[in-house]
Scaffold this motif. Structure first.
Motif, PDB file in Angstrom:
ATOM      1  N   TYR A  49      42.379  47.144  38.524  1.00 18.04           N
ATOM      2  CA  TYR A  49      43.809  46.928  38.783  1.00 18.04           C
ATOM      3  C   TYR A  49      44.401  45.969  37.753  1.00 18.04           C
ATOM      4  O   TYR A  49      45.488  46.214  37.207  1.00 18.04           O
ATOM      5  CB  TYR A  49      44.019  46.371  40.190  1.00 18.04           C
ATOM      6  CG  TYR A  49      45.441  45.928  40.446  1.00 18.04           C
ATOM      7  CD1 TYR A  49      46.440  46.848  40.746  1.00 18.04           C
ATOM      8  CD2 TYR A  49      45.791  44.582  40.344  1.00 18.04           C
ATOM      9  CE1 TYR A  49      47.749  46.445  40.950  1.00 18.04           C
ATOM     10  CE2 TYR A  49      47.099  44.174  40.540  1.00 18.04           C
ATOM     11  CZ  TYR A  49      48.062  45.108  40.845  1.00 18.04           C
ATOM     12  OH  TYR A  49      49.363  44.704  41.039  1.00 18.04           O
ATOM     13  N   ASP A  50      43.695  44.870  37.484  1.00 19.86           N
ATOM     14  CA  ASP A  50      44.179  43.877  36.536  1.00 19.86           C
ATOM     15  C   ASP A  50      44.346  44.476  35.137  1.00 19.86           C
ATOM     16  O   ASP A  50      45.340  44.216  34.448  1.00 19.86           O
ATOM     17  CB  ASP A  50      43.207  42.699  36.495  1.00 19.86           C
ATOM     18  CG  ASP A  50      43.782  41.490  35.775  1.00 19.86           C
ATOM     19  OD1 ASP A  50      44.973  41.202  35.958  1.00 19.86           O
ATOM     20  OD2 ASP A  50      43.038  40.853  35.010  1.00 19.86           O
ATOM     21  N   ASP A  75      37.263  47.145  41.645  1.00 18.76           N
ATOM     22  CA  ASP A  75      38.639  47.652  41.786  1.00 18.76           C
ATOM     23  C   ASP A  75      39.680  46.590  41.440  1.00 18.76           C
ATOM     24  O   ASP A  75      40.756  46.910  40.938  1.00 18.76           O
ATOM     25  CB  ASP A  75      38.881  48.241  43.185  1.00 18.76           C
ATOM     26  CG  ASP A  75      38.644  47.250  44.303  1.00 18.76           C
ATOM     27  OD1 ASP A  75      38.182  46.125  44.021  1.00 18.76           O
ATOM     28  OD2 ASP A  75      38.899  47.595  45.470  1.00 18.76           O
ATOM     29  N   SER A  76      39.362  45.303  41.659  1.00 23.44           N
ATOM     30  CA  SER A  76      40.298  44.242  41.285  1.00 23.44           C
ATOM     31  C   SER A  76      40.374  44.106  39.765  1.00 23.44           C
ATOM     32  O   SER A  76      41.451  43.839  39.208  1.00 23.44           O
ATOM     33  CB  SER A  76      39.891  42.910  41.920  1.00 23.44           C
ATOM     34  OG  SER A  76      38.656  42.459  41.404  1.00 23.44           O
ATOM     35  N   ILE A  77      39.240  44.304  39.091  1.00 26.67           N
ATOM     36  CA  ILE A  77      39.232  44.277  37.621  1.00 26.67           C
ATOM     37  C   ILE A  77      40.021  45.458  37.075  1.00 26.67           C
ATOM     38  O   ILE A  77      40.841  45.320  36.162  1.00 26.67           O
ATOM     39  CB  ILE A  77      37.787  44.308  37.091  1.00 26.67           C
ATOM     40  CG1 ILE A  77      37.063  43.012  37.457  1.00 26.67           C
ATOM     41  CG2 ILE A  77      37.755  44.529  35.583  1.00 26.67           C
ATOM     42  CD1 ILE A  77      35.598  42.984  37.067  1.00 26.67           C
ATOM     43  N   GLU A 113      47.347  46.983  35.240  1.00 26.20           N
ATOM     44  CA  GLU A 113      48.632  46.298  35.386  1.00 26.20           C
ATOM     45  C   GLU A 113      49.101  45.707  34.062  1.00 26.20           C
ATOM     46  O   GLU A 113      50.300  45.702  33.758  1.00 26.20           O
ATOM     47  CB  GLU A 113      48.522  45.198  36.444  1.00 26.20           C
ATOM     48  CG  GLU A 113      49.849  44.500  36.719  1.00 26.20           C
ATOM     49  CD  GLU A 113      49.717  43.337  37.678  1.00 26.20           C
ATOM     50  OE1 GLU A 113      50.665  43.098  38.430  1.00 26.20           O
ATOM     51  OE2 GLU A 113      48.658  42.672  37.666  1.00 26.20           O
ATOM     52  N   ILE A 141      32.280  39.957  42.154  1.00 30.25           N
ATOM     53  CA  ILE A 141      33.619  40.375  41.752  1.00 30.25           C
ATOM     54  C   ILE A 141      33.716  41.870  42.033  1.00 30.25           C
ATOM     55  O   ILE A 141      32.823  42.632  41.667  1.00 30.25           O
ATOM     56  CB  ILE A 141      33.897  40.099  40.259  1.00 30.25           C
ATOM     57  CG1 ILE A 141      33.760  38.605  39.957  1.00 30.25           C
ATOM     58  CG2 ILE A 141      35.299  40.589  39.880  1.00 30.25           C
ATOM     59  CD1 ILE A 141      33.941  38.258  38.489  1.00 30.25           C
ATOM     60  N   GLU A 142      34.792  42.275  42.696  1.00 29.41           N
ATOM     61  CA  GLU A 142      34.955  43.691  43.028  1.00 29.41           C
ATOM     62  C   GLU A 142      35.570  44.435  41.849  1.00 29.41           C
ATOM     63  O   GLU A 142      36.584  44.004  41.290  1.00 29.41           O
ATOM     64  CB  GLU A 142      35.810  43.833  44.286  1.00 29.41           C
ATOM     65  CG  GLU A 142      35.119  43.239  45.517  1.00 29.41           C
ATOM     66  CD  GLU A 142      36.009  43.221  46.738  1.00 29.41           C
ATOM     67  OE1 GLU A 142      36.358  44.323  47.217  1.00 29.41           O
ATOM     68  OE2 GLU A 142      36.364  42.130  47.201  1.00 29.41           O
ATOM     69  N   ARG A 169      32.217  43.404  54.166  1.00 31.65           N
ATOM     70  CA  ARG A 169      32.553  42.781  52.881  1.00 31.65           C
ATOM     71  C   ARG A 169      32.211  41.294  52.856  1.00 31.65           C
ATOM     72  O   ARG A 169      31.531  40.808  51.936  1.00 31.65           O
ATOM     73  CB  ARG A 169      34.042  42.986  52.590  1.00 31.65           C
ATOM     74  CG  ARG A 169      34.538  42.341  51.310  1.00 31.65           C
ATOM     75  CD  ARG A 169      36.036  42.570  51.132  1.00 31.65           C
ATOM     76  NE  ARG A 169      36.520  41.939  49.924  1.00 31.65           N
ATOM     77  CZ  ARG A 169      36.877  40.660  49.853  1.00 31.65           C
ATOM     78  NH1 ARG A 169      36.805  39.905  50.946  1.00 31.65           N
ATOM     79  NH2 ARG A 169      37.307  40.153  48.703  1.00 31.65           N
ATOM     80  N   SER A 217      51.034  48.552  53.061  1.00 30.11           N
ATOM     81  CA  SER A 217      51.215  47.635  51.932  1.00 30.11           C
ATOM     82  C   SER A 217      52.505  47.934  51.182  1.00 30.11           C
ATOM     83  O   SER A 217      53.184  47.020  50.697  1.00 30.11           O
ATOM     84  CB  SER A 217      50.018  47.717  50.976  1.00 30.11           C
ATOM     85  OG  SER A 217      49.889  49.010  50.426  1.00 30.11           O
ATOM     86  N   TRP A 219      38.098  43.467  29.925  1.00 32.78           N
ATOM     87  CA  TRP A 219      38.682  42.489  30.844  1.00 32.78           C
ATOM     88  C   TRP A 219      38.263  41.071  30.470  1.00 32.78           C
ATOM     89  O   TRP A 219      39.091  40.153  30.436  1.00 32.78           O
ATOM     90  CB  TRP A 219      38.255  42.833  32.272  1.00 32.78           C
ATOM     91  CG  TRP A 219      38.767  41.920  33.339  1.00 32.78           C
ATOM     92  CD1 TRP A 219      40.050  41.797  33.781  1.00 32.78           C
ATOM     93  CD2 TRP A 219      37.986  41.006  34.137  1.00 32.78           C
ATOM     94  NE1 TRP A 219      40.128  40.871  34.806  1.00 32.78           N
ATOM     95  CE2 TRP A 219      38.879  40.384  35.039  1.00 32.78           C
ATOM     96  CE3 TRP A 219      36.638  40.670  34.177  1.00 32.78           C
ATOM     97  CZ2 TRP A 219      38.456  39.432  35.961  1.00 32.78           C
ATOM     98  CZ3 TRP A 219      36.211  39.731  35.103  1.00 32.78           C
ATOM     99  CH2 TRP A 219      37.121  39.113  35.977  1.00 32.78           C
ATOM    100  N   LYS A 233      33.154  48.152  53.289  1.00 30.62           N
ATOM    101  CA  LYS A 233      34.220  47.174  53.440  1.00 30.62           C
ATOM    102  C   LYS A 233      34.159  46.471  54.790  1.00 30.62           C
ATOM    103  O   LYS A 233      34.628  45.347  54.935  1.00 30.62           O
ATOM    104  CB  LYS A 233      35.589  47.857  53.274  1.00 30.62           C
ATOM    105  CG  LYS A 233      35.797  48.512  51.915  1.00 30.62           C
ATOM    106  CD  LYS A 233      35.724  47.521  50.773  1.00 30.62           C
ATOM    107  CE  LYS A 233      35.989  48.189  49.438  1.00 30.62           C
ATOM    108  NZ  LYS A 233      35.839  47.257  48.295  1.00 30.62           N
TER     109      LYS A 233
END
Length: 270
Positions: A136-137, A132-134, A140, A129-130, A114, A189, A11, A111
Motif C-alpha cells: 500500500y505504501d 500488504d502495508s508495504i 500510494e 511487518i505485514e 493476528r 472503511s 520500499w 487474521k
C-alpha cells in the motif's frame, strides 16, 4: 529476486536504507535482505529482513501455531550458516552501537490470530511487518515518472491505468477472490471517509432506496435513523407532510382510521 523482494527492496531504498540482496551462505542458502542506514557516526541501523510472502497462509491456524512460528524463526534466523553470512557482510562496518534487528515480512496469515502471531514472533526477538502495508505504501507514493524496474513499473501501470477506472475497480471488488466479510470491511472503511459521504449528495433516490432496501434495517430502526441522523427541526415537518402526500401512506392512514371507528366503545353511540 522474486517480485515481493523487489517491492520490499524498493520500499527500503525509498526510506533511506542501502540494501544488500542475494546474500548466499556457504551451503547456498538465501539470507534475505540486509538493510543498512548510515549517519555521520557510521551505521545507525542494520536490519536482517526475511520475506515470507505467500498468497495462502504458511502459518498454521490450529493448535500448532507456536511450532509453525518456531520453525520459521529457526529456518530464517537461527541457521548458523545464515548468521555467519550476515556477520560477514557487516564485520567491516562501524556499527558497534547497532544491533542487527530481525524482521519478518509476512503475506497471508490468519487474521483472526493476528495479535497472537505478532506476539509470538516478538517473543522470539523478531519484528513482524505485514506485506500488504508495504505494498500500500509503495502504491500510494508512486508518481508518474518512468521506472526501469519491471516490478515497480507494473505497480505503476496498475495504479494509474487500472485502479483509476471506477467500473473495472468495482468489478475487481466483487470478484470471488473477495469474501463477503472483505466486501463489508471495504464498504465500512469507505463510508468512514467524509469525501465518500459527500458523494452521496449526487446519488439518485432510486439507488439510495436500493441501498436502504438491501440493508435489512427494520422499520423501527429506519425511523429512528431518519429521526436522529437525517432530519432536523426545519426538515422534520416537511418530511412528514411529504410522507402524508404519498398515496400508499394515505391509504394506510385511511385504513387505520376505519379500524379505529369500528372498534369504538359502545358508550360513544349514546
Amino acid at each position: 529476486m522474486s517480485a515481493e523482494k523487489e517491492i520490499v527492496n524498493y520500499w527500503y531504498n525509498k526510506r533511506g536504507f542501502f540494501t544488500i540482496n542475494n546474500i548466499k551462505t556457504s551451503n547456498n542458502k538465501d539470507c534475505g535482505i540486509l538493510a543498512l542506514k548510515f549517519d555521520d557516526d557510521g551505521t545507525s541501523e542494520m536490519l536482517h529482513t526475511e520475506v515470507s510472502c505467500s498468497i495462502t497462509s504458511n502459518i498454521s491456524d490450529a493448535k500448532g501455531i507456536d511450532k509453525s512460528i518456531r520453525n520459521i524463526v529457526d529456518e530464517k534466523f537461527g541457521d548458523r550458516a545464515i548468521a555467519a553470512a550476515i556477520r560477514g557482510c557487516t564485520k567491516q562496518l562501524s556499527a558497534q552501537k547497532s544491533i542487527i534487528k530481525k524482521i519478518i515480512i509476512l503475506g497471508a496469515f490468519p487474521k483472526s490470530r493476528r495479535e497472537e502471531i505478532i506476539k509470538r514472533f516478538n517473543e522470539n526477538e523478531v519484528e513482524v511487518i505485514e506485506f500488504d502495508s508495504i505494498l500500500y505504501d509503495v502504491l500510494e507514493n508512486l508518481d508518474t515518472q518512468y521506472y526501469k524496474n519491471d516490478i515497480i513499473r507494473t505497480l505503476q501501470l496498475t495504479k494509474f491505468l487500472l485502479l483509476t477506472e471506477p467500473n473495472r475497480l468495482s468489478k475487481l471488488l466483487v470478484n470471488e477472490a473477495f469474501s463477503s466479510n472483505s466486501r463489508k470491511e471495504f464498504l465500512s472503511s469507505m463510508l468512514d471517509n467524509e469525501d465518500i459521504i459527500k458523494e452521496f449528495k449526487k446519488t439518485n433516490s432510486e439507488r439510495l432506496g436500493a441501498i436502504l432496501k438491501s440493508s435489512n434495517m427494520k422499520p423501527k430502526e429506519l425511523a429512528e435513523m431518519v429521526e436522529k441522523n437525517v432530519l432536523n427541526k426545519r426538515t422534520r415537518k416537511m418530511f412528514l407532510s411529504s410522507l402524508m402526500e404519498q398515496e400508499k401512506s394515505r391509504k394506510i392512514l385511511s385504513k387505520n382510521n376505519k379500524v379505529r371507528k369500528k372498534n369504538m366503545a359502545l358508550g360513544k353511540f349514546f
